[in-house]
Design an enzyme around this catalytic site. Structure first.
Site, short mmCIF file in Angstrom:
data_model
loop_
_atom_site.label_atom_id
_atom_site.label_comp_id
_atom_site.label_asym_id
_atom_site.label_seq_id
_atom_site.Cartn_x
_atom_site.Cartn_y
_atom_site.Cartn_z
N ALA A 8 0.92 -1.35 0.11
CA ALA A 8 0.17 -0.04 -0.05
C ALA A 8 0.78 1.35 -0.08
O ALA A 8 0.66 2.02 0.57
CB ALA A 8 -0.82 -0.21 1.23
N ALA A 9 2.06 1.01 -0.70
CA ALA A 9 2.87 2.46 -0.45
C ALA A 9 2.79 3.19 -1.71
O ALA A 9 3.53 4.17 -1.93
CB ALA A 9 4.18 1.84 -0.34
N GLY A 10 2.11 2.94 -2.43
CA GLY A 10 1.93 3.58 -4.03
C GLY A 10 1.63 5.05 -3.55
O GLY A 10 0.94 5.18 -2.78
N ARG A 14 -2.92 9.71 -9.18
CA ARG A 14 -4.09 9.97 -10.03
C ARG A 14 -5.40 10.23 -9.18
O ARG A 14 -6.57 10.56 -9.83
CB ARG A 14 -4.45 8.79 -10.92
CG ARG A 14 -3.48 8.89 -12.21
CD ARG A 14 -3.65 7.72 -13.12
NE ARG A 14 -3.13 6.57 -12.86
CZ ARG A 14 -3.38 5.16 -13.18
NH1 ARG A 14 -4.58 5.31 -14.10
NH2 ARG A 14 -2.83 4.15 -12.85
N GLY A 100 -3.37 -3.05 -1.37
CA GLY A 100 -4.39 -2.30 -0.41
C GLY A 100 -5.32 -1.48 -1.39
O GLY A 100 -6.32 -1.02 -0.97
N ASN A 163 -1.69 -10.29 -15.20
CA ASN A 163 -1.22 -10.45 -13.60
C ASN A 163 -1.92 -9.37 -12.72
O ASN A 163 -2.08 -8.44 -13.21
CB ASN A 163 0.48 -10.19 -13.52
CG ASN A 163 0.82 -10.17 -12.17
OD1 ASN A 163 0.24 -11.12 -11.23
ND2 ASN A 163 1.62 -9.32 -11.81
N TYR A 360 -40.49 19.65 18.07
CA TYR A 360 -39.23 19.11 18.21
C TYR A 360 -39.65 18.54 19.73
O TYR A 360 -40.09 19.16 20.62
CB TYR A 360 -38.45 20.32 18.31
CG TYR A 360 -37.02 20.10 19.01
CD1 TYR A 360 -36.24 18.93 18.39
CD2 TYR A 360 -36.71 20.48 20.37
CE1 TYR A 360 -35.08 18.53 19.08
CE2 TYR A 360 -35.63 19.82 21.11
CZ TYR A 360 -34.76 19.13 20.18
OH TYR A 360 -33.67 18.84 21.02
N ARG A 434 -52.70 31.39 28.40
CA ARG A 434 -52.98 32.10 27.21
C ARG A 434 -53.72 33.50 27.48
O ARG A 434 -54.40 33.53 28.60
CB ARG A 434 -54.11 31.04 26.66
CG ARG A 434 -54.20 31.27 25.20
CD ARG A 434 -55.52 30.64 24.60
NE ARG A 434 -55.27 29.28 24.21
CZ ARG A 434 -56.19 28.59 23.83
NH1 ARG A 434 -57.30 28.67 24.25
NH2 ARG A 434 -55.92 27.26 23.49
C1 UD1 Z 1 1.64 -4.38 -10.95
C2 UD1 Z 1 2.40 -5.66 -11.32
C3 UD1 Z 1 1.75 -5.83 -12.69
C4 UD1 Z 1 0.22 -6.07 -12.53
C5 UD1 Z 1 -0.54 -4.82 -11.68
C6 UD1 Z 1 -1.59 -5.28 -11.60
C7 UD1 Z 1 4.70 -5.36 -10.73
C8 UD1 Z 1 6.12 -5.10 -11.20
N1 UD1 Z 1 3.69 -5.20 -11.54
O1 UD1 Z 1 2.07 -3.10 -11.86
O2 UD1 Z 1 2.25 -7.05 -13.22
O3 UD1 Z 1 -0.46 -6.50 -13.75
O4 UD1 Z 1 0.30 -4.40 -10.51
O5 UD1 Z 1 -2.53 -4.21 -11.00
O6 UD1 Z 1 4.46 -5.88 -9.70
N2 UD1 Z 1 3.58 -0.50 -4.25
C9 UD1 Z 1 4.40 -0.47 -3.26
N3 UD1 Z 1 5.56 0.00 -3.45
C10 UD1 Z 1 6.26 0.18 -4.44
C11 UD1 Z 1 5.29 0.29 -5.65
C12 UD1 Z 1 4.10 -0.40 -5.54
O7 UD1 Z 1 3.84 -0.56 -2.25
O8 UD1 Z 1 7.23 0.55 -4.39
C13 UD1 Z 1 2.08 -1.21 -4.14
C14 UD1 Z 1 1.36 -0.36 -4.47
O9 UD1 Z 1 0.74 0.71 -3.47
C15 UD1 Z 1 -0.05 -0.99 -5.28
C16 UD1 Z 1 0.85 -2.33 -5.90
O10 UD1 Z 1 2.14 -2.27 -5.08
O11 UD1 Z 1 -0.89 -1.64 -4.20
C17 UD1 Z 1 1.23 -2.19 -7.15
O12 UD1 Z 1 1.63 -1.09 -7.47
P1 UD1 Z 1 1.55 -0.37 -8.88
O13 UD1 Z 1 2.31 0.84 -9.06
O14 UD1 Z 1 -0.02 -0.30 -9.18
O15 UD1 Z 1 1.95 -1.59 -9.74
P2 UD1 Z 1 1.83 -1.67 -11.53
O16 UD1 Z 1 2.76 -0.90 -12.05
O17 UD1 Z 1 0.34 -1.26 -11.69
#
Ligand code: UD1
Ligand code: CA
Length: 455
Positions: A8-10, A14, A100, A163, A360, A434
């Protein structure tokens, strides 16, 4: 032993929001909370959440003695993310990786992935696979690797099997495989997906499973996707209710943000929102556009349209609305009626008692068979403190009465319309305050002065 790691670090760029992506809400609860609940259903020995920069509110939100929070900083890819969790995991068994931001995944689907000593990928076929990692198979259909969209050539991009990111890995191999990941790729990241090739090199079995429904793997990257996932989720909740026998006027116009428990022959009209824990007894009917939060309603009660009820216990055979507001701490006994533009707060309304129009009623105990006339106001607040009002059984309160709390109206009393009750009203008697009605003979209505001159 089962480890579950939720990535969940992404950054969630967007979403265009200051809130970490996984804290955005689906059905009233953070996305991450949904994934945590699903994970807990599998009873893991270790449950780990990898979070990142800007995740300030996140540790607060996913508190729980069973959750280990690991910060990933900087974010160098999914393989790097999982590596951060490694020191916190048990050393044997299976490590299941969840996202996440993929909140609809079902526990039943995940259970099918938990096969020992092999790498199991969750894959789906999409009509439009753009953006996803593709599953590359050899001529025999055996998985050979995952190629990320940005690294794929033209023919690989045509592969429709993708995947989902959810995978189950033999924990004993994890350390070794993660340490061998490189970052020579289009995104200069440590791809978790590259462990497929390592597994094959090491002679480990690699297999795939598919979820029961493709929508279980829907991810949330934008507000548009969040809205789509919300609709999908709500549609599922509606379908479950329909299957239990609840009549829903339009399954695409109901929102359940908590637990909704229904008896037999319950009817729900369009546009209703249910929050927290709501229980509807047998034959309860809910009119259009009602909002119910933490409410228990007994059998045969009818809610007319546009009622807002929060934190209340409603008896059987009651009739409420249209346009009633019932606030926390309220109990309605059987057969009570609360009508239009009536607000009731922290009050008990006895059996068969009615407040049908424009009133009320706050901090009040109302007995049985009481009639509260239109426009009655309980003045429960003196500007500093709240006081209680007691209205005993069989009382009749005339319209436009004010009851200045603390005050008691004794059994069977009648309060004349327009009375301001400031002292206790005795049982069985008529109480009125009254000003005597007078008429002024010969009185003339004022008329506009004639305008003189030219102004
Ligand atoms: C990833 C997969 C891809 C798959 C897709 C599905 C990899 C290399 N690729 O790509 O094959 O089709 O998900 O949605 O695994 N996250 C972290 N730390 C990081 C990067 C990501 O915690 O450094 C977490 C994000 O919060 C997210 C998940 O990992 O929950 C996936 O990250 P995201 O950047 O969306 O991966 P994709 O490039 O979409
Ligand atoms: Ca993604």
């Amino acid at each position: 032993m089962l480890n579950i790691v939720i990535l969940a670090a992404g950054k969630g760029k967007r979403m265009h929001s200051d809130l970490p992506k996984v804290l955005h809400k689906l059905a009233g609860r953070p996305l991450l909370q949904h994934v945590l609940d699903t994970a807990r259903a599998l009873k893991p020995a270790k449950l780990c959440v990898v979070y990142g920069r800007g995740g300030g509110a996140l540790p607060e939100q996913c508190k729980g003695a069973d959750v280990v929070l690991v910060k990933q900083e900087p974010q160098l890819g999914t393989g790097h993310a999982l590596k951060q969790a490694l020191p916190h995991l048990t050393k044997d068994g299976i490590t299941l990786v969840l996202y996440g931001d993929v909140p609809l995944i079902a526990a039943g689907t995940l259970k099918r992935m938990l096969k020992p000593n092999q790498l199991t990928l969750m894959t789906v076929e999409l009509d439009d696979p753009a953006g996803y990692g593709r599953i590359v198979r050899d001529d025999y259909g055996t998985i050979s690797r995952i190629i990320e969209d940005k690294d794929a050539n033209v023919s690989e991009r045509e592969i429709r099997e993708i995947n989902t990111g959810i995978m189950a890995i033999p924990t004993a191999r994890l350390q070794n495989w993660l340490s061998r990941l490189g970052s020579k790729n289009a995104q200069k990241e440590y791809y978790l997906t590259d462990i497929v090739v390592l597994a094959i090199k090491d002679g480990a079995k690699v297999s795939s499973i598919q979820p029961k429904h493709v929508w279980e793997t829907l991810g949330v990257n934008s507000k548009t996707q969040l809205a789509q996932v919300e609709r999908r989720y709500q549609r599922e909740r509606a379908n479950q209710l329909l299957e239990q026998g609840v009549t829903i006027a339009d399954p695409s116009r109901i929102d359940v943000r908590g637990e909704l428990t229904c008896g037999r022959d319950v009817e729900i009209d369009i546009g209703c929102v249910f929050e927290g824990e709501v229980t509807l007894g047998n034959r309860v009917s809910v009119g259009a556009n009602c909002v119910l939060k933490n409410v228990k309603i007994a059998a045969d009660t009818e809610l007319l349209p546009y009622c807002v009820i929060d934190g209340a216990e409603i008896g059987g055979h009651c009739r409420i609305g249209p346009y009633s507001r019932i606030r926390p701490g309220t109990v309605l006994e059987n057969e009570a009626h609360i009508g239009n533009f009536v607000e009731v707060k922290n009050s008990r309304i006895g059996k068969d008692s009615k407040a049908n129009h424009l009133s009320y009623v706050g901090d009040t105990t109302v007995g049985k068979n009481v009639n509260i006339g239109a426009g009655t106001i309980v003045c429960n607040y003196d500007g500093a403190n709240k006081h209680r009002t007691v209205i005993e059984d069989d009382v009749f309160i005339g319209s436009d009465t004010q009851l200045v709390a603390p005050v008691t109206v004794r059994k069977g009393a009648t309060i004349a319309a327009g009375t301001t009750v400031t002292r206790n009203a005795p049982a069985g008697e008529l109480t009125l305050s009254r000003v005597k009605q007078v008429s002024v003979r010969g009185w003339k209505r004022p008329v506009k002065k004639a305008v003189t001159g030219d102004r």
